[in-house]
Design a protein around this motif. Structure first.
Motif, PDB file in Angstrom:
ATOM      1  N   TYR A 304      -2.444 -50.128 -17.581  1.00 20.48           N
ATOM      2  CA  TYR A 304      -3.019 -50.382 -16.257  1.00 20.48           C
ATOM      3  C   TYR A 304      -2.261 -49.519 -15.261  1.00 20.48           C
ATOM      4  N   PHE A 305      -2.979 -48.596 -14.601  1.00 16.07           N
ATOM      5  CA  PHE A 305      -2.346 -47.687 -13.636  1.00 16.07           C
ATOM      6  C   PHE A 305      -2.584 -48.203 -12.229  1.00 16.07           C
ATOM      7  N   LEU A 306      -1.514 -48.466 -11.524  1.00 15.66           N
ATOM      8  CA  LEU A 306      -1.635 -48.915 -10.139  1.00 15.66           C
ATOM      9  C   LEU A 306      -0.851 -48.007  -9.205  1.00 15.66           C
ATOM     10  N   MET A 307      -1.406 -47.803  -8.026  1.00 18.06           N
ATOM     11  CA  MET A 307      -0.714 -47.075  -6.970  1.00 18.06           C
ATOM     12  C   MET A 307       0.035 -48.112  -6.140  1.00 18.06           C
ATOM     13  N   VAL A 308       1.334 -48.024  -6.171  1.00 23.25           N
ATOM     14  CA  VAL A 308       2.184 -49.087  -5.620  1.00 23.25           C
ATOM     15  C   VAL A 308       1.823 -49.411  -4.177  1.00 23.25           C
ATOM     16  N   ASP A 309       1.665 -48.389  -3.331  1.00 22.24           N
ATOM     17  CA  ASP A 309       1.406 -48.638  -1.909  1.00 22.24           C
ATOM     18  C   ASP A 309       0.070 -49.330  -1.671  1.00 22.24           C
ATOM     19  N   ARG A 310      -0.885 -49.168  -2.577  1.00 22.38           N
ATOM     20  CA  ARG A 310      -2.223 -49.699  -2.366  1.00 22.38           C
ATOM     21  C   ARG A 310      -2.481 -50.987  -3.141  1.00 22.38           C
ATOM     22  N   PHE A 311      -1.470 -51.506  -3.850  1.00 20.57           N
ATOM     23  CA  PHE A 311      -1.703 -52.644  -4.730  1.00 20.57           C
ATOM     24  C   PHE A 311      -1.506 -53.975  -4.013  1.00 20.57           C
ATOM     25  N   LYS A 312      -0.287 -54.284  -3.611  1.00 18.64           N
ATOM     26  CA  LYS A 312      -0.044 -55.551  -2.914  1.00 18.64           C
ATOM     27  C   LYS A 312       1.237 -55.452  -2.092  1.00 18.64           C
TER      28      LYS A 312
END
Length: 762
Positions: A304-312
């Motif tokens: 699962y790839f998440l963009m840290v700034d846009r996640f939570k």
């Protein structure tokens, strides 16, 4: 020479050291191979090949001697770092290299080259064109000249088997080959010409797992074969079989094995090498229950790839936008941080979805200011994404700190999840102390002809800058390699990370990857998975994958075929099937390539599928100049099909954050919208439930993780894929028409809804 054993009516080569004969009991096992990880097969060039033994052996001084199977010759240089392999006229498509280290046998498969010479041509009047060039997958989309003679423009090359896309450039204008009828959608509103190499109808060996009685198993072989090689980890199995009939071999597992092991089986005949078999073992037993698999078994990963700034945003105290009015809001910081990721790990979001590997976007310190420029509407950008490092080891304070990151990793491991970190080595931001202290460590911003060396992805791929404020490091300098590989290795020695996603892989020399991987292996004692990012030809992508470099790369060629197939009603499944098979041929039947649902550099698939982003337009401009909405909810079913495909085929499924429910958007940064955890509409909720079901189906199936792959049907309407692991048979059926269909699957009638899929277990 290693001895060859013949069995009538076929010639069967099963060579090795470790295993005991079916007729012999109590024979002691030899010492295990010193190669760390699974030895990547050596893909030979047409005549002779140089192999860096340092890719396989951390201490080459331990090497005693080398030998090969019949048809190949080997010679080693004095310092034992380089091996020369020669392919002889009588070589089989499959062979073995044995390297002895202090009396221990280490075996590496040899794949004979299957390349063919081929000429691409088209007829033209003598003065019709002044210059004609060609570019394609086989040139890494760099241009090559064509020559005119006798009324034809021609280009001659040596090609691997498969389909290869290309275009012609006549007097500066791109066009298809007018003398070739086969074309393929290029995903940008046009088509590319295609050259097909090899005989698709030639019968190669087809291997499949047969009977399993835990301590032994059979491998079924369809079609004639002349060579079979079976490996226990990195040593050939010798005398561990007996012929049960003409199309099956019996492999007995040695007693006394401890821990996790892998058995690989390869076969070839006069038409070439067939598929391979991969069987995981726990101690001396075949693993047949998926619940016995572990997160450190790379083939089991669901990423699962998440963009840290846009996640939570989990910590409001560190939320800080760049204070500059020239940055439009969607290009500034949103406030997501490591605390937010930790919160979602703790509340079970990933666990409920079935994720066992979380890939984080870069978390190193980025600059405070505004950089770059986009003309319409006029805007600059912040470093919210993390890809503009001004430090390679310090965590950006806007994301958290060292203690928080260690807590995140610890919590993930408690929940049986891996954590991968996105690492940027290719470039630094101009504010980076490294660049300020050593400007000579960067490549030149201007080329000799005076033009800017920016975004020259193919013709200057090892030196090009991403932008004028992002110096690309010169990895031809040993001091740069040493410094940057130490910085990268720091992350797996200071933190209990499970691997890396590497940015801009193809823009960095191979020596960097070899040096980094050596340091990782020398400085850690746990499995570390490394996956890279390379757009380009299969050959270029594969050149970074071996025991001494990366484990895998993302399969963008497969993704492009998926987007065209599932988003467009008129695209046949044939292209997707060919691309899938070509990837299996290049990377192996059980490769570890990343199969993505989307990523941060492409418009969201669902917005292509709904028609809200057109294939003919600039997707980045679309995301900036208008509000992308959802106008056709059938796109949710099409995204579900794409997810089902990724979770059905070999490789590592990679879910881009938001694709579990259908986040919409154009290209960067519109494809990086804030993650939604609540208030999903009915279609989004249904898609998320479907993805969750698919992920858990994959994780609970040995066939979907380790099984053989057969494409049973691929036409304008239907695609059927079979995955088999011993007695477990799974069929995945796709229907891309706008009406439900009753489809025959191995004698069974399966109903598949419009734009849908169905799993059938026999």
């Amino acid at each position: 020479m290693i001895r060859v054993k013949h069995i009538v009516p076929f010639s069967l080569v099963l060579l090795g050291l470790l295993a005991v004969s079916c007729n012999t009991k109590g024979k002691a096992l030899g010492q295990p191979s010193v190669i760390k990880g699974m030895a990547t097969p050596i893909r030979l060039d047409v005549d002779s090949t140089s192999v860096l033994l340092t890719d396989y052996f951390l201490n080459v001084s331990e090497i005693d001697s080398t030998s090969t199977t019949k048809g190949f010759e080997s010679s080693i240089d004095k310092d034992k770092t380089t091996l020369k392999l020669k392919t002889l006229a009588n070589a089989s498509a499959l062979g073995n290299l044995r390297v002895w280290t202090n009396g221990v046998a280490n075996d590496i498969p040899l794949f004979k080259s299957a390349k063919e010479s081929k000429t691409i041509s088209f007829k033209a009047e003598e003065n019709q064109f002044q210059t004609v060039q060609l570019k394609g997958e086989f040139t890494n989309w760099g241009t090559q000249p064509m020559r005119y003679a006798n009324g034809e423009w021609t280009y001659s090359g040596i090609f691997n088997p498969g389909n290869h896309q290309y275009v012609l450039i006549a007097d500066g204008k791109e066009m298809n080959n007018p003398d070739e009828t086969e074309t393929v959608d290029n995903g940008m509103g046009g088509t590319n010409s295609v050259i097909s190499i090899g005989n698709k109808n030639a019968l190669k060996p087809e291997l499949s797992t047969g009977k399993n009685n835990v301590s032994a198993f059979t491998v079924k072989i369809k079609n004639n074969y002349n060579t079979v090689l079976a490996y226990l980890d990195n040593q050939l199995i010798d005398g561990s079989y007996e012929e049960t009939d003409s199309d099956e071999i019996y492999i007995k597992i040695p007693k006394g094995l401890k821990g996790r092991h892998l058995i690989r089986v390869y076969a070839s005949n006069i038409n070439g090498r067939g598929n391979d078999i991969l069987v995981p073992l726990e101690n001396s037993s075949v693993i047949s229950d998926a619940s016995k698999l572990e997160r450190t078994d790379f083939h089991t990963q669901i990423m699962y790839f998440l963009m840290v700034d846009r996640f939570k945003d989990g910590d409001l105290t560190n939320t800080k936008k760049v204070d500059n009015d020239s940055i439009l809001p969607k290009a500034n910081y949103y406030g997501g941080d490591l605390q937010g990721v930790l919160d979602k790990i703790k509340d079970g979001y990933f666990k409920e979805l079935g994720i066992n590997t979380v890939w984080l976007s870069p978390i190193t310190q980025n600059p405070e200011g505004a950089y770059g420029l986009w003309p319409e509407p006029l805007t600059k950008f912040s470093g919210y994404h993390g890809y503009w490092p001004i430090s390679n080891t310090k965590i950006d304070y806007r994301f958290g700190d060292e203690a928080l990151f260690k807590e995140l990793i610890e919590e993930a491991h408690k929940q049986d999840m891996n954590v991968l970190l996105d690492y940027v080595a290719n470039h630094v931001h101009e504010e980076h102390p490294l660049y300020k202290e050593h400007p000579e460590w960067a490549t030149e911003l201007y080329l000799p002809d005076g033009t800017l060396n920016t975004e020259r992805w193919d013709d200057h791929r090892l030196t090009t800058w991403f932008d004028t404020f992002m110096p690309t490091l010169d990895f031809s300098k040993p001091e740069v390699v040493e410094t940057m590989t130490d910085s990268a290795a720091y992350w797996v020695t200071n933190y209990d990370l499970d691997g890396f996603r590497h940015d801009a892989t193809k823009h960095i020399q191979l020596d960097f990857w070899r040096t980094l991987t050596r340091k990782v292996k020398e400085r850690t004692d746990r499995p570390i998975y490394q996956i890279g990012e390379t757009y380009g030809s299969y050959e270029l992508i594969n050149s970074y994958i071996n025991t001494g470099m990366l484990d895998a790369q993302f399969d963008f060629n497969l993704y492009d075929a998926e987007v065209s197939t599932f988003a467009k009603n008129e695209t046949s499944f044939e292209r997707l099937a060919n691309t899938l098979q070509q990837g299996l041929n290049y990377y192996g039947s059980h490769h570890l390539m990343g199969n993505i649902s989307g990523n941060q550099d492409k418009a969201r698939f669902i917005s292509y599928a709904s028609g809200d982003v057109s294939f003919e337009e600039d997707a980045k401009k679309a995301g900036w100049t208008r509000e992308i909405t959802m106008s056709d909810t059938s796109a949710y079913k099409k995204l579900a099909q794409l997810q089902a495909f990724n979770l059905s085929v070999p490789g590592i499924p990679v879910i881009y954050y938001g694709d579990e429910y259908g986040s919409i958007g154009g290209n960067d940064p519109d494809n990086r919208r804030r993650m939604k955890f609540e208030n999903l509409n009915n279609e989004e909720t249904q898609l998320k439930n479907t993805v969750t079901s698919l992920v858990n189906k994959r994780r609970n199936s040995m066939a979907l993780q380790y099984g053989e792959t057969k494409i049973l049907r691929a036409d304008n309407e239907v695609m059927i894929i079979e995955r088999n692991y011993f007695t477990e048979e799974v069929y995945v059926v796709f229907n891309k028409t706008n009406k439900a269909q009753d489809i025959n699957v191995d004698g069974n009638t399966i109903t598949v809804e419009a734009n849908g899929f169905n799993f059938f277990e026999k």
